[in-house]
Design a protein around this motif. Structure first.
Motif, PDB file in Angstrom:
ATOM      1  N   LEU A  36      12.354 -36.241  -2.164  1.00 44.75           N
ATOM      2  CA  LEU A  36      13.169 -37.000  -1.215  1.00 44.75           C
ATOM      3  C   LEU A  36      13.346 -38.452  -1.639  1.00 44.75           C
ATOM      4  CD1 LEU A  36      11.604 -35.565   2.075  1.00 44.75           C
ATOM      5  CD2 LEU A  36      13.679 -34.807   0.904  1.00 44.75           C
ATOM      6  N   SER A  37      12.320 -39.013  -2.264  1.00 44.42           N
ATOM      7  CA  SER A  37      12.390 -40.425  -2.643  1.00 44.42           C
ATOM      8  C   SER A  37      13.422 -40.686  -3.729  1.00 44.42           C
ATOM      9  CB  SER A  37      11.010 -40.902  -3.110  1.00 44.42           C
ATOM     10  OG  SER A  37      10.584 -40.167  -4.244  1.00 44.42           O
ATOM     11  N   ARG A  38      13.742 -39.690  -4.535  1.00 50.91           N
ATOM     12  CA  ARG A  38      14.697 -39.914  -5.621  1.00 50.91           C
ATOM     13  C   ARG A  38      16.105 -40.213  -5.096  1.00 50.91           C
ATOM     14  NH1 ARG A  38      14.978 -33.704  -7.971  1.00 50.91           N
ATOM     15  NH2 ARG A  38      16.033 -32.773  -6.175  1.00 50.91           N
ATOM     16  N   HIS A  39      16.357 -39.838  -3.828  1.00 51.29           N
ATOM     17  CA  HIS A  39      17.636 -40.154  -3.187  1.00 51.29           C
ATOM     18  C   HIS A  39      17.478 -41.227  -2.110  1.00 51.29           C
ATOM     19  CE1 HIS A  39      19.731 -37.018  -5.290  1.00 51.29           C
ATOM     20  NE2 HIS A  39      18.920 -36.096  -4.836  1.00 51.29           N
ATOM     21  N   TYR A  53      21.995 -32.027   5.795  1.00 57.61           N
ATOM     22  CA  TYR A  53      22.990 -31.323   4.994  1.00 57.61           C
ATOM     23  C   TYR A  53      22.751 -31.590   3.513  1.00 57.61           C
ATOM     24  CZ  TYR A  53      27.355 -30.974   2.357  1.00 57.61           C
ATOM     25  OH  TYR A  53      28.288 -30.706   1.388  1.00 57.61           O
ATOM     26  N   GLY A  54      23.004 -30.582   2.690  1.00 59.57           N
ATOM     27  CA  GLY A  54      22.897 -30.785   1.250  1.00 59.57           C
ATOM     28  C   GLY A  54      22.947 -29.463   0.522  1.00 59.57           C
ATOM     29  N   GLY A  55      23.238 -29.517  -0.757  1.00 62.16           N
ATOM     30  CA  GLY A  55      23.286 -28.316  -1.572  1.00 62.16           C
ATOM     31  C   GLY A  55      21.897 -27.818  -1.915  1.00 62.16           C
ATOM     32  N   ASN A  56      21.842 -26.734  -2.683  1.00 63.99           N
ATOM     33  CA  ASN A  56      20.558 -26.187  -3.114  1.00 63.99           C
ATOM     34  C   ASN A  56      19.817 -27.223  -3.957  1.00 63.99           C
ATOM     35  OD1 ASN A  56      21.155 -23.733  -1.889  1.00 63.99           O
ATOM     36  ND2 ASN A  56      22.117 -22.905  -3.725  1.00 63.99           N
ATOM     37  N   GLY A  57      18.535 -27.417  -3.642  1.00 63.24           N
ATOM     38  CA  GLY A  57      17.731 -28.386  -4.369  1.00 63.24           C
ATOM     39  C   GLY A  57      17.836 -29.807  -3.863  1.00 63.24           C
ATOM     40  N   SER A  58      18.586 -30.000  -2.775  1.00 64.38           N
ATOM     41  CA  SER A  58      18.753 -31.361  -2.243  1.00 64.38           C
ATOM     42  C   SER A  58      17.515 -31.851  -1.500  1.00 64.38           C
ATOM     43  CB  SER A  58      19.963 -31.412  -1.299  1.00 64.38           C
ATOM     44  OG  SER A  58      19.756 -30.566  -0.171  1.00 64.38           O
ATOM     45  N   GLY A  59      16.660 -30.935  -1.077  1.00 65.80           N
ATOM     46  CA  GLY A  59      15.433 -31.315  -0.386  1.00 65.80           C
ATOM     47  C   GLY A  59      15.468 -31.138   1.112  1.00 65.80           C
ATOM     48  N   SER A 237      18.522 -27.685   9.061  1.00 62.37           N
ATOM     49  CA  SER A 237      19.026 -27.817   7.697  1.00 62.37           C
ATOM     50  C   SER A 237      20.104 -26.760   7.501  1.00 62.37           C
ATOM     51  CB  SER A 237      17.897 -27.634   6.672  1.00 62.37           C
ATOM     52  OG  SER A 237      17.478 -26.278   6.602  1.00 62.37           O
ATOM     53  N   THR A 238      21.269 -27.184   7.021  1.00 66.15           N
ATOM     54  CA  THR A 238      22.384 -26.235   6.903  1.00 66.15           C
ATOM     55  C   THR A 238      23.473 -26.804   6.007  1.00 66.15           C
ATOM     56  OG1 THR A 238      23.988 -24.905   8.145  1.00 66.15           O
ATOM     57  CG2 THR A 238      23.616 -27.142   8.911  1.00 66.15           C
ATOM     58  N   HIS A 239      24.315 -25.916   5.473  1.00 67.43           N
ATOM     59  CA  HIS A 239      25.575 -26.331   4.849  1.00 67.43           C
ATOM     60  C   HIS A 239      26.724 -25.508   5.410  1.00 67.43           C
ATOM     61  CE1 HIS A 239      24.545 -22.896   2.348  1.00 67.43           C
ATOM     62  NE2 HIS A 239      23.512 -23.544   1.889  1.00 67.43           N
ATOM     63  N   SER A 240      26.490 -24.876   6.578  1.00 65.12           N
ATOM     64  CA  SER A 240      27.533 -24.112   7.253  1.00 65.12           C
ATOM     65  C   SER A 240      28.484 -25.053   7.992  1.00 65.12           C
ATOM     66  CB  SER A 240      26.909 -23.143   8.263  1.00 65.12           C
ATOM     67  OG  SER A 240      27.894 -22.665   9.172  1.00 65.12           O
ATOM     68  N   PRO A 241      29.793 -24.949   7.739  1.00 61.61           N
ATOM     69  CA  PRO A 241      30.743 -25.820   8.450  1.00 61.61           C
ATOM     70  C   PRO A 241      30.737 -25.587   9.953  1.00 61.61           C
ATOM     71  CG  PRO A 241      31.901 -24.106   7.233  1.00 61.61           C
ATOM     72  CD  PRO A 241      30.472 -24.052   6.795  1.00 61.61           C
ATOM     73  N   TYR A 252      22.707 -36.097   8.294  1.00 61.67           N
ATOM     74  CA  TYR A 252      22.240 -36.814   7.113  1.00 61.67           C
ATOM     75  C   TYR A 252      22.703 -36.048   5.874  1.00 61.67           C
ATOM     76  CZ  TYR A 252      19.202 -39.920   9.820  1.00 61.67           C
ATOM     77  OH  TYR A 252      18.730 -40.880  10.684  1.00 61.67           O
ATOM     78  N   ASP A 253      23.435 -36.723   5.007  1.00 62.96           N
ATOM     79  CA  ASP A 253      23.948 -36.108   3.787  1.00 62.96           C
ATOM     80  C   ASP A 253      22.952 -36.356   2.650  1.00 62.96           C
ATOM     81  OD1 ASP A 253      25.305 -35.119   1.643  1.00 62.96           O
ATOM     82  OD2 ASP A 253      27.050 -36.440   1.822  1.00 62.96           O
ATOM     83  N   LEU A 254      22.182 -35.311   2.309  1.00 63.75           N
ATOM     84  CA  LEU A 254      21.161 -35.445   1.277  1.00 63.75           C
ATOM     85  C   LEU A 254      21.734 -35.340  -0.133  1.00 63.75           C
ATOM     86  CD1 LEU A 254      19.451 -34.868   3.864  1.00 63.75           C
ATOM     87  CD2 LEU A 254      17.779 -33.797   2.350  1.00 63.75           C
ATOM     88  N   ASP A 255      23.034 -35.086  -0.233  1.00 69.56           N
ATOM     89  CA  ASP A 255      23.686 -35.099  -1.542  1.00 69.56           C
ATOM     90  C   ASP A 255      24.076 -36.512  -1.961  1.00 69.56           C
ATOM     91  OD1 ASP A 255      23.450 -32.392  -1.976  1.00 69.56           O
ATOM     92  OD2 ASP A 255      25.451 -31.902  -1.211  1.00 69.56           O
ATOM     93  N   GLU A 256      24.033 -37.443  -1.009  1.00 72.48           N
ATOM     94  CA  GLU A 256      24.362 -38.832  -1.308  1.00 72.48           C
ATOM     95  C   GLU A 256      23.146 -39.554  -1.888  1.00 72.48           C
ATOM     96  OE1 GLU A 256      27.125 -41.053  -0.973  1.00 72.48           O
ATOM     97  OE2 GLU A 256      28.151 -39.128  -1.044  1.00 72.48           O
TER      98      GLU A 256
END
Length: 284
Positions: A36-39, A53-59, A237-241, A252-256
């Motif tokens: 988590l700290s890397r983002h 929210y985030g893709g696979n591996g986003s944490g 935690s989800t990526h479902s629209p 929270y966008d964990l891809d950012e």
């Protein structure tokens, strides 16, 4: 309702100091450190519905499980922890608005899968018992049974039942009420309805798994109403629209990098869906 108000994860400097002090920098993996700290994901301020929210591996699942561990809420499935997991959780901090209810829980994909598997196994057992009763019915109906002692009383009742009933009525009367054979989606949705009660904190890890779009929208309505009327708080935690579009949800966008709060229509996954359907708009 808000029970959990703030949650803080260790920042990069805190993680580095800990690992250096413990002389653990030689390890190849020190999960969940550095996830988590890397983002720059250090703090969450919650609303009644908060989404990671985030893709696979986003944490996002890591964050959910760390919070559940720190709070100590109930979970059904076993969660595998690394050697550094407890140390990381101890470094986290939280602020409560009010005490977290005892019926609070985290629901993961493993929980839902195990539930669906248990229903399937139960139905298979009932189906096997039903076949045995079919044979028992025929044996009893056409046997030349005569009662010789009180020990034969139960068999006499069975013979009389077989001769006075149709095969299907006999089987229904002898068999436990059959568990309805739900589809995977129906079983998954049923699991959420059973586990989520009033006045609780519920963490849901990718609840869209195994749910059709229609079922996802039904779950959305259930979550919105539970948060609004039943004193529930949700962290999802989800990526479902469909789930991302929930009314009043803080996302929270964990891809950012660093992690940022966004509207659901700004998220990459949602934009991908939008652009796809926009290209095929004339086909509808």
């Amino acid at each position: 309702m808000v029970y959990l108000n703030v949650f803080k994860f260790p920042n990069d400097d805190m993680e580095f100091d800990f690992l250096l002090e413990e002389k653990r920098m030689c390890y190849d993996s020190f999960y969940p450190f550095k996830i988590l700290s890397r983002h720059g994901f250090e703090r969450i301020d919650f609303k009644p519905i908060t989404i990671l929210y985030g893709g696979n591996g986003s944490g996002k699942s890591t964050a959910l499980n760390v919070m559940a561990e720190k709070i100590g809420i109930h979970r059904d499935s076993i969660y595998n922890k690394s050697n550094f997991y407890s140390a990381y959780v101890n470094m986290c901090e939280l602020e409560l608005e009010v005490d977290i209810p005892k019926n609070s829980r985290i629901i993961t994909s493993d929980d839902v899968f195990d539930y669906m598997l248990n229903i399937r196994n139960l139905n298979e057992g009932i189906d096997q018992k039903r076949e045995e009763l079919f044979e028992e019915y025929l044996d009893a109906k056409y046997s030349h049974f005569r009662m010789k002692s009180i020990a034969d009383y139960e068999q006499l009742k069975k013979v009389n039942a077989a001769r006075s009933k149709t095969q299907s009525r006999f089987v229904r009367s002898e068999l436990m009420a059959n568990v309805r054979e739900y589809s995977n989606g129906e079983s998954a949705f049923k699991y959420f309805i059973e586990k989520i009660g009033e006045n609780g904190l519920y963490m849901l890890d990718e609840p869209e798994n195994s749910l059709s779009p229609k079922r996802q929208m039904e779950l959305v309505k259930f979550i919105e109403e539970s948060a609004r009327y039943l004193g529930c708080q949700f962290i999802i935690s989800t990526h479902s629209p469909f789930l991302l579009a929930m009314n009043g949800a803080k996302i929270y966008d964990l891809d950012e990098d660093p992690v940022d709060v966004k509207r659901w229509t700004e998220l990459e996954n949602v934009r991908t869906y939008y652009e796809f359907f926009k290209r095929h708009e004339e086909e509808f």
